[in-house]
Structure formats: structure tokens, C-alpha cells
Design a protein around this motif. Structure first.
Motif, PDB file in Angstrom:
ATOM      1  N   ALA A  85      -1.027   9.832  -6.501  1.00 14.91           N
ATOM      2  CA  ALA A  85      -1.387   8.503  -6.966  1.00 14.91           C
ATOM      3  C   ALA A  85      -1.513   7.579  -5.771  1.00 14.91           C
ATOM      4  CB  ALA A  85      -0.324   7.970  -7.928  1.00 14.91           C
ATOM      5  N   TYR A  86      -2.446   6.674  -5.827  1.00  6.38           N
ATOM      6  CA  TYR A  86      -2.571   5.706  -4.743  1.00  6.38           C
ATOM      7  C   TYR A  86      -2.591   4.306  -5.334  1.00  6.38           C
ATOM      8  CZ  TYR A  86      -7.589   5.610  -5.878  1.00  6.38           C
ATOM      9  OH  TYR A  86      -8.786   5.489  -6.524  1.00  6.38           O
ATOM     10  N   SER A  87      -2.277   3.325  -4.495  1.00 11.35           N
ATOM     11  CA  SER A  87      -2.106   1.974  -5.046  1.00 11.35           C
ATOM     12  C   SER A  87      -3.195   1.007  -4.626  1.00 11.35           C
ATOM     13  CB  SER A  87      -0.750   1.411  -4.632  1.00 11.35           C
ATOM     14  OG  SER A  87      -0.661   1.350  -3.219  1.00 11.35           O
ATOM     15  N   ASN A  88      -3.939   1.331  -3.554  1.00  6.81           N
ATOM     16  CA  ASN A  88      -4.930   0.387  -3.060  1.00  6.81           C
ATOM     17  C   ASN A  88      -6.295   0.672  -3.676  1.00  6.81           C
ATOM     18  OD1 ASN A  88      -6.630  -1.290  -1.652  1.00  6.81           O
ATOM     19  ND2 ASN A  88      -5.871  -0.732   0.370  1.00  6.81           N
ATOM     20  N   SER A  89      -6.704  -0.161  -4.587  1.00  7.17           N
ATOM     21  CA  SER A  89      -7.968   0.068  -5.282  1.00  7.17           C
ATOM     22  C   SER A  89      -9.171  -0.077  -4.353  1.00  7.17           C
ATOM     23  CB  SER A  89      -8.105  -0.893  -6.460  1.00  7.17           C
ATOM     24  OG  SER A  89      -7.994  -2.231  -6.011  1.00  7.17           O
ATOM     25  N   ALA A  90      -8.959  -0.668  -3.173  1.00  4.73           N
ATOM     26  CA  ALA A  90     -10.062  -0.832  -2.215  1.00  4.73           C
ATOM     27  C   ALA A  90     -10.246   0.396  -1.325  1.00  4.73           C
ATOM     28  CB  ALA A  90      -9.805  -2.062  -1.346  1.00  4.73           C
TER      29      ALA A  90
ATOM     30  N   GLU B   2       0.848  -1.181   0.000  1.00  7.40           N
ATOM     31  CA  GLU B   2       0.000   0.000   0.000  1.00  7.40           C
ATOM     32  C   GLU B   2       0.881   1.226   0.000  1.00  7.40           C
ATOM     33  OE1 GLU B   2      -3.849  -0.227   2.372  1.00  7.40           O
ATOM     34  OE2 GLU B   2      -2.449   0.917   3.594  1.00  7.40           O
ATOM     35  N   SER B   3       0.598   2.179  -0.830  1.00 10.86           N
ATOM     36  CA  SER B   3       1.401   3.398  -0.825  1.00 10.86           C
ATOM     37  C   SER B   3       0.611   4.529  -1.435  1.00 10.86           C
ATOM     38  CB  SER B   3       2.703   3.189  -1.599  1.00 10.86           C
ATOM     39  OG  SER B   3       2.443   2.985  -2.964  1.00 10.86           O
ATOM     40  N   VAL B   4       0.973   5.694  -1.042  1.00 10.88           N
ATOM     41  CA  VAL B   4       0.390   6.894  -1.624  1.00 10.88           C
ATOM     42  C   VAL B   4       1.547   7.756  -2.076  1.00 10.88           C
ATOM     43  CG1 VAL B   4      -1.043   8.908  -1.235  1.00 10.88           C
ATOM     44  CG2 VAL B   4      -1.574   6.771  -0.073  1.00 10.88           C
ATOM     45  N   GLY B   5       1.596   8.099  -3.311  1.00  8.86           N
ATOM     46  CA  GLY B   5       2.723   8.868  -3.800  1.00  8.86           C
ATOM     47  C   GLY B   5       2.303  10.103  -4.550  1.00  8.86           C
ATOM     48  N   LEU B   6       3.204  11.034  -4.668  1.00  4.75           N
ATOM     49  CA  LEU B   6       2.944  12.286  -5.356  1.00  4.75           C
ATOM     50  C   LEU B   6       3.838  12.359  -6.571  1.00  4.75           C
ATOM     51  CD1 LEU B   6       2.734  14.600  -2.262  1.00  4.75           C
ATOM     52  CD2 LEU B   6       0.858  13.865  -3.684  1.00  4.75           C
ATOM     53  N   HIS B   7       3.325  12.966  -7.660  1.00  2.00           N
ATOM     54  CA  HIS B   7       4.103  13.015  -8.874  1.00  2.00           C
ATOM     55  C   HIS B   7       5.244  14.004  -8.772  1.00  2.00           C
ATOM     56  CE1 HIS B   7       1.387  10.311 -10.740  1.00  2.00           C
ATOM     57  NE2 HIS B   7       0.359  11.104 -10.654  1.00  2.00           N
TER      58      HIS B   7
ATOM     59  N   ASP C 184     -12.102  16.510   1.817  1.00  5.35           N
ATOM     60  CA  ASP C 184     -12.067  15.060   1.692  1.00  5.35           C
ATOM     61  C   ASP C 184     -13.040  14.607   0.608  1.00  5.35           C
ATOM     62  OD1 ASP C 184     -14.097  14.213   4.659  1.00  5.35           O
ATOM     63  OD2 ASP C 184     -14.479  15.532   2.957  1.00  5.35           O
ATOM     64  N   ILE C 185     -12.901  13.344   0.222  1.00  6.24           N
ATOM     65  CA  ILE C 185     -13.792  12.801  -0.793  1.00  6.24           C
ATOM     66  C   ILE C 185     -13.907  11.301  -0.588  1.00  6.24           C
ATOM     67  CG2 ILE C 185     -11.951  12.459  -2.506  1.00  6.24           C
ATOM     68  CD1 ILE C 185     -14.030  13.305  -4.656  1.00  6.24           C
ATOM     69  N   ARG C 186     -15.084  10.789  -0.760  1.00  8.96           N
ATOM     70  CA  ARG C 186     -15.302   9.353  -0.666  1.00  8.96           C
ATOM     71  C   ARG C 186     -15.361   8.776  -2.075  1.00  8.96           C
ATOM     72  NH1 ARG C 186     -15.648   7.705   4.340  1.00  8.96           N
ATOM     73  NH2 ARG C 186     -16.279   9.184   5.931  1.00  8.96           N
ATOM     74  N   SER C 187     -15.162   7.482  -2.148  1.00  5.68           N
ATOM     75  CA  SER C 187     -15.003   6.859  -3.467  1.00  5.68           C
ATOM     76  C   SER C 187     -16.292   6.810  -4.276  1.00  5.68           C
ATOM     77  CB  SER C 187     -14.443   5.439  -3.314  1.00  5.68           C
ATOM     78  OG  SER C 187     -15.307   4.659  -2.518  1.00  5.68           O
ATOM     79  N   ASN C 188     -17.411   7.131  -3.664  1.00  4.30           N
ATOM     80  CA  ASN C 188     -18.657   7.153  -4.433  1.00  4.30           C
ATOM     81  C   ASN C 188     -18.861   8.495  -5.158  1.00  4.30           C
ATOM     82  OD1 ASN C 188     -19.150   8.695  -2.201  1.00  4.30           O
ATOM     83  ND2 ASN C 188     -21.125   7.771  -1.713  1.00  4.30           N
ATOM     84  N   MET C 189     -17.839   9.359  -5.061  1.00  2.00           N
ATOM     85  CA  MET C 189     -17.868  10.644  -5.744  1.00  2.00           C
ATOM     86  C   MET C 189     -16.636  10.749  -6.623  1.00  2.00           C
ATOM     87  SD  MET C 189     -18.844  13.029  -2.493  1.00  2.00           S
ATOM     88  CE  MET C 189     -19.124  14.512  -3.458  1.00  2.00           C
ATOM     89  N   ASP C 190     -16.677  11.600  -7.667  1.00  2.00           N
ATOM     90  CA  ASP C 190     -15.480  11.840  -8.451  1.00  2.00           C
ATOM     91  C   ASP C 190     -15.038  13.297  -8.390  1.00  2.00           C
ATOM     92  OD1 ASP C 190     -17.338  11.493 -11.586  1.00  2.00           O
ATOM     93  OD2 ASP C 190     -17.414  13.015 -10.012  1.00  2.00           O
ATOM     94  N   LYS C 191     -15.831  14.112  -7.731  1.00  2.00           N
ATOM     95  CA  LYS C 191     -15.464  15.525  -7.617  1.00  2.00           C
ATOM     96  C   LYS C 191     -16.134  16.107  -6.380  1.00  2.00           C
ATOM     97  CE  LYS C 191     -15.823  19.884 -10.205  1.00  2.00           C
ATOM     98  NZ  LYS C 191     -16.278  20.482 -11.495  1.00  2.00           N
TER      99      LYS C 191
ATOM    100  N   LYS D 268     -10.911   6.878 -10.056  1.00  2.00           N
ATOM    101  CA  LYS D 268     -10.673   5.539  -9.497  1.00  2.00           C
ATOM    102  C   LYS D 268     -10.112   4.585 -10.552  1.00  2.00           C
ATOM    103  CE  LYS D 268     -14.944   5.539  -8.009  1.00  2.00           C
ATOM    104  NZ  LYS D 268     -15.258   6.991  -8.040  1.00  2.00           N
ATOM    105  N   THR D 269     -10.363   4.882 -11.796  1.00  2.00           N
ATOM    106  CA  THR D 269      -9.884   3.998 -12.859  1.00  2.00           C
ATOM    107  C   THR D 269      -8.366   3.933 -12.882  1.00  2.00           C
ATOM    108  OG1 THR D 269     -11.832   4.523 -14.187  1.00  2.00           O
ATOM    109  CG2 THR D 269      -9.947   3.550 -15.331  1.00  2.00           C
ATOM    110  N   VAL D 270      -7.740   5.097 -12.723  1.00  2.00           N
ATOM    111  CA  VAL D 270      -6.279   5.151 -12.738  1.00  2.00           C
ATOM    112  C   VAL D 270      -5.706   5.397 -11.354  1.00  2.00           C
ATOM    113  CG1 VAL D 270      -6.156   5.840 -15.147  1.00  2.00           C
ATOM    114  CG2 VAL D 270      -6.325   7.599 -13.379  1.00  2.00           C
ATOM    115  N   LYS D 271      -6.557   5.348 -10.346  1.00  2.00           N
ATOM    116  CA  LYS D 271      -6.137   5.531  -8.953  1.00  2.00           C
ATOM    117  C   LYS D 271      -5.363   6.835  -8.781  1.00  2.00           C
ATOM    118  CE  LYS D 271      -4.573   1.265  -8.830  1.00  2.00           C
ATOM    119  NZ  LYS D 271      -3.981  -0.006  -8.418  1.00  2.00           N
ATOM    120  N   HIS D 272      -6.009   7.914  -9.130  1.00  2.00           N
ATOM    121  CA  HIS D 272      -5.378   9.217  -9.114  1.00  2.00           C
ATOM    122  C   HIS D 272      -6.282  10.225  -8.425  1.00  2.00           C
ATOM    123  CE1 HIS D 272      -4.121  13.111 -10.867  1.00  2.00           C
ATOM    124  NE2 HIS D 272      -2.925  12.571 -10.807  1.00  2.00           N
ATOM    125  N   LEU D 273      -5.651  11.075  -7.651  1.00  2.00           N
ATOM    126  CA  LEU D 273      -6.344  12.101  -6.880  1.00  2.00           C
ATOM    127  C   LEU D 273      -5.666  13.431  -7.168  1.00  2.00           C
ATOM    128  CD1 LEU D 273      -8.429  12.109  -4.393  1.00  2.00           C
ATOM    129  CD2 LEU D 273      -6.399  12.047  -2.961  1.00  2.00           C
TER     130      LEU D 273
END
Lengths: 111, 114
Positions: free
Chosen positions: A24-29, A2-7, A49-56, A68-73
Motif C-alpha cells: 500500500a502506498y500513501s502518496n496519490s501523486a 509519505e509511506s509505503v507499507g506492506l500488508h 516497474d510500472i508507471r501510473s499511466n498503466m494498471d498492469k 490507483k483508486t485504493v493506492k495499492h500495488l
């Protein structure tokens, strides 16, 4: 793992311009994400904050986008001001139900 | 005003000494946390407590100890077993667990081992 990284570790923008900080995040769950702002020598402050049932989600001058498709925030800050200069962290609620913080991006606002 | 108070803000310690960092909150939050921050890095979780008299190890608990005898207080002891204790330590609290909303952070304690 599991990791969270910044570009980008640093970002400089002109005062008044918009800025975009990526993560970028790695845990799709993962289903919950938070952005924090940390000014020098202080503790982090919650931005949005944002929950995964939202995209914006929008706040005052800030917008968080979740792909969520590319695991990017991303965190968008509109019309940046000198007070926006800080380190910005994304955090992901991971599989162990613990927040995992990214490395951080230092945002510098040029006059 | 409600908030989280950490003390001391700066602390110097000789090698081999234990040191205790204080964290007090008056937000009536159930959960409290300790994080460590090293230069240019994100926050790493040391210990957390979801409720009084209960706490769990985080990702880097070795060399640290905590107690949660009161809801308002979550002190962190950096023991002599911690190999590289020089860091910025942040305490945080939340209404309940991690996924119930934002963490409120204190101003931090900077520990330097001489």
C-alpha cells in the motif's frame, strides 16, 4: 506523511503455486513504482516497474498490478520456485522525487 | 562485467572511530546512492549524488559524509557522530535520477560497532 507499507511481513507458499505480495502506498501523486527482490546477504535486484499511466505490467513469471483508486500495488509470481525465496520490497517514487522503500515481505517457498 | 563493487563486505569498528565504505561502479551511471538497511526494515536513503562533484542529503544523513570526486566512485564515511552505526549499507547507481529507471545495487557492506 509519505509511506509505503506492506500488508504482510511473511508469506509461505507451496512450490509451484502462485504467490501475491501486496503493497500500500500513501502518496496519490506518486507516478512510478518498482519491485525489488533481495536474497539473504545480498543487495536488492530489480524485478519489474510500472508507471501510473498503466494498471498492469507483465514480465517473466511476474506481474505487477497497480490500483490507483485504493493506492495499492501487488506483485504476482507464477509457479513459484525455490529460487524465489527472498524478501520483496516495493518502492514508490514520492513527492520529493526520491524512492521510498516499503518494509519488505519475506517469501518462503515450501517444497 | 559491469556492476557495482562495495568493499569491505564485513567491517568491525570500535566506538569513536570513523570508517569509510567504498563504492565503485563501471556502469557509466551518473547517479549514485547510499542506503542503510536495519534488520526487518526497508532501505533508508543516506546520501545521493546526481552528478560528479554534487551530492544531497537523504533522509538520515546525520553522522555520515560522502564525496563524489569521480563519476565511478562514491565513498561513504560513517563518523563517530553516528549514534547507531551498526547496519547493512547498500550502494546503488542509476543511469540518471530516481525516476529514469532501475537502481543497480552492490552486494552491501555490513558494519558492526563493537
Amino acid at each position: 506523511g509519505e509511506s509505503v507499507g506492506l500488508h504482510l511481513p511473511t508469506l509461505s507458499v507451496q512450490e509451484g503455486d502462485n504467490s501475491i505480495i501486496n503493497c500500500a502506498y500513501s502518496n496519490s501523486a506518486s507516478d512510478y513504482f518498482i519491485w525489488y527482490k533481495q536474497e539473504s546477504g545480498k543487495g536488492p535486484q530489480f524485478i519489474i516497474d510500472i508507471r501510473s499511466n498503466m494498471d498492469k505490467r507483465q514480465g517473466q513469471r511476474v506481474t505487477v498490478l497497480l490500483n490507483k483508486t485504493v493506492k495499492h500495488l501487488s506483485l504476482q509470481i507464477a509457479a513459484t520456485q525455490p529460487g524465489d525465496s527472498a524478501v520483496y520490497f516495493c518502492a514508490e517514487l514520492g513527492g520529493a522525487q526520491k524512492l521510498v522503500f516499503g518494509q519488505g515481505t519475506r517469501l518462503t517457498i515450501n517444497p | 562485467d559491469g556492476g557495482i563493487t562495495q568493499s569491505p563486505k564485513y567491517l568491525f569498528r570500535k566506538e569513536g572511530q570513523n570508517v569509510t565504505l567504498s563504492c565503485e561502479q563501471n556502469l557509466n551511471h551518473d547517479a549514485m546512492y547510499w542506503y542503510r538497511q536495519d534488520p526487518g526494515q526497508g532501505l533508508r536513503l543516506i546520501y545521493y549524488s546526481q552528478i560528479v562533484n554534487d551530492f544531497q542529503k537523504g533522509d538520515i544523513a546525520e553522522g555520515y559524509s560522502v564525496s563524489r570526486e569521480k563519476k565511478e566512485s562514491f565513498p561513504l564515511t560513517v563518523t563517530s557522530a553516528q549514534k547507531n552505526p551498526t547496519a547493512f549499507y547498500l550502494c546503488a547507481s542509476s543511469r540518471r535520477g530516481f525516476n529514469t529507471g532501475e537502481l543497480f545495487f552492490g552486494e552491501g557492506s555490513r558494519l558492526t560497532v563493537l
